[in-house]
Scaffold this motif. Structure first.
Motif, PDB file in Angstrom:
ATOM      1  N   LYS A 130       0.804  -1.217   0.000  1.00 18.06           N
ATOM      2  CA  LYS A 130       0.000   0.000   0.000  1.00 18.06           C
ATOM      3  C   LYS A 130       0.842   1.275   0.000  1.00 18.06           C
ATOM      4  O   LYS A 130       0.314   2.370   0.177  1.00 18.06           O
ATOM      5  CB  LYS A 130      -0.944   0.000   1.202  1.00 18.06           C
ATOM      6  N   ILE A 131       2.150   1.130  -0.170  1.00 21.06           N
ATOM      7  CA  ILE A 131       3.027   2.297  -0.207  1.00 21.06           C
ATOM      8  C   ILE A 131       2.942   2.951  -1.584  1.00 21.06           C
ATOM      9  O   ILE A 131       3.179   2.303  -2.603  1.00 21.06           O
ATOM     10  CB  ILE A 131       4.477   1.899   0.116  1.00 21.06           C
ATOM     11  N   ASP A 132       2.593   4.227  -1.618  1.00 23.44           N
ATOM     12  CA  ASP A 132       2.466   4.960  -2.883  1.00 23.44           C
ATOM     13  C   ASP A 132       3.797   5.526  -3.352  1.00 23.44           C
ATOM     14  O   ASP A 132       4.082   5.560  -4.549  1.00 23.44           O
ATOM     15  CB  ASP A 132       1.456   6.105  -2.720  1.00 23.44           C
ATOM     16  N   LEU A 133       4.607   5.995  -2.395  1.00 24.96           N
ATOM     17  CA  LEU A 133       5.887   6.618  -2.727  1.00 24.96           C
ATOM     18  C   LEU A 133       6.947   6.133  -1.752  1.00 24.96           C
ATOM     19  O   LEU A 133       6.758   6.214  -0.538  1.00 24.96           O
ATOM     20  CB  LEU A 133       5.772   8.146  -2.667  1.00 24.96           C
ATOM     21  N   CYS A 134       8.052   5.629  -2.281  1.00 25.69           N
ATOM     22  CA  CYS A 134       9.182   5.171  -1.466  1.00 25.69           C
ATOM     23  C   CYS A 134      10.355   6.118  -1.677  1.00 25.69           C
ATOM     24  O   CYS A 134      10.779   6.343  -2.812  1.00 25.69           O
ATOM     25  CB  CYS A 134       9.557   3.739  -1.862  1.00 25.69           C
ATOM     26  N   ILE A 135      10.869   6.669  -0.572  1.00 30.20           N
ATOM     27  CA  ILE A 135      12.043   7.543  -0.609  1.00 30.20           C
ATOM     28  C   ILE A 135      13.137   6.876   0.219  1.00 30.20           C
ATOM     29  O   ILE A 135      12.945   6.622   1.412  1.00 30.20           O
ATOM     30  CB  ILE A 135      11.723   8.937  -0.040  1.00 30.20           C
ATOM     31  N   ASP A 136      14.277   6.589  -0.397  1.00 26.49           N
ATOM     32  CA  ASP A 136      15.290   5.807   0.316  1.00 26.49           C
ATOM     33  C   ASP A 136      16.679   6.060  -0.259  1.00 26.49           C
ATOM     34  O   ASP A 136      16.824   6.640  -1.345  1.00 26.49           O
ATOM     35  CB  ASP A 136      14.941   4.318   0.211  1.00 26.49           C
TER      36      ASP A 136
END
Length: 309
Positions: free
Chosen positions: A95-101
């Motif tokens: 359900k994660i729309d945007l991943c910043i890593d």
């Protein structure tokens, strides 16, 4: 994705939940609350979802508004794998729309991803995003981002520290960051229980591979009555020893689970080492999880270290 596309997504949406990983550290908490403060400043609803907030990090809450809303967008920060969400994994899996890593081993399944493994910390990426969004950097935002960058670089001692890292932190100081307080709390202050734990860790340290590898561990009995912050940063102990190229830290968790942190010096790739056990991270700092009994886990890791070294 580009930073510009990340900014477009954040500007076009509202009602954000920001996810951090299990056993949260300074970078995931700093990037989470820094992004939350920036979004709230722009009139958006945002909240950070975390499994815990150690007392040493409670100052990150300064300026954060408690908002009541129904989440529409889910953003993860500093989360390399959905398995690292801990007790929140079931709720947010897929359900994660945007991943910043900034982990090159990132395996989060999200339609939108911005992963920059050249950044020393996720907070460096958040700094760039907030700058592009036109956020006014307050002391509270600066404290959040400085906390993440300083902790992920070992107070700028690790090899992931770049000229860009230092330039960003110079900006954060100009924005009012309380670096003196943060450095003291994060790197100079230890509880009596922490000192006693360190003494026990040193007594039980194991050397192998012609002293090129040092292994330390904590058991549930050793950490009984300790807070999470009392064990924060112990993985840096082995790498401080002259001649040690690989430091392995093993932490016993309930139900026969052992959390492993690997730190390396020189040309040994910690990420590749941990990948053989289903883990990952950075070239000089990575982690994985093993199951079994303590001696079996130690033997498995030492055998792998011998092959690597």
């Amino acid at each position: 994705m580009t930073i510009e596309k990340v900014v477009d997504f954040l500007k076009a949406n509202d009602n954000f939940e920001i996810l951090t990983h299990n056993y949260p550290d300074g970078d995931c908490l700093g990037s989470g609350y820094g992004l939350c403060l920036g979004l709230q400043q722009l009139g958006k609803n945002a909240r950070v979802i975390t499994t815990a907030l150690p007392k040493d990090f409670k100052f990150l809450l300064n300026g954060v508004k408690e908002q009541d809303f129904k989440a529409e967008c889910v953003v993860s920060v500093d989360v390399a794998d959905e398995k690292l969400l801990g007790c929140n994994q079931e709720k947010y899996q897929g359900k994660i729309d945007l991943c910043i890593d900034h982990h090159k081993s990132n395996r989060v399944d999200a339609p939108l991803k911005f992963v920059d493994d050249t950044s020393a910390a996720a907070c460096e990426i958040i700094y760039r995003i907030l700058t592009e969004m036109g956020v006014t950097f307050t002391k509270e935002i600066a404290n959040c981002l400085y906390t993440g960058i300083s902790t992920d670089t070992g107070c700028f001692r690790y090899t992931n520290t770049t000229a860009t890292t230092l330039r960003i932190c110079a900006d954060l100081l100009e924005y009012g960051c309380d670096s003196g307080y943060i450095n003291k709390v994060m790197f100079e202050t230890k509880s009596k229980k922490r000192i006693e734990l360190e003494r026990e860790i040193y007594d039980r340290m194991i050397f192998c591979c012609d002293d090129k590898c040092a292994v330390i561990y904590t058991t549930l009995e050793m950490t009984k009555g300790l807070e999470d912050e009392d064990t924060e940063g112990i993985s840096s102990i082995p790498r401080q020893i002259e001649g040690v190229k690989m430091g392995i830290t093993i932490r016993e968790k309930p139900d026969g689970v052992y959390k492993v942190s690997v730190r390396t010096n020189g040309d040994i790739d910690a990420c590749q080492f941990c990948k053989q056990f289903g883990g990952g991270g950075h070239a000089a700092a990575s982690g994985c999880t093993l199951n079994g009994d303590l001696q079996g886990v130690i033997d498995t890791l030492i055998e792998a270290a011998e092959r690597t070294l």
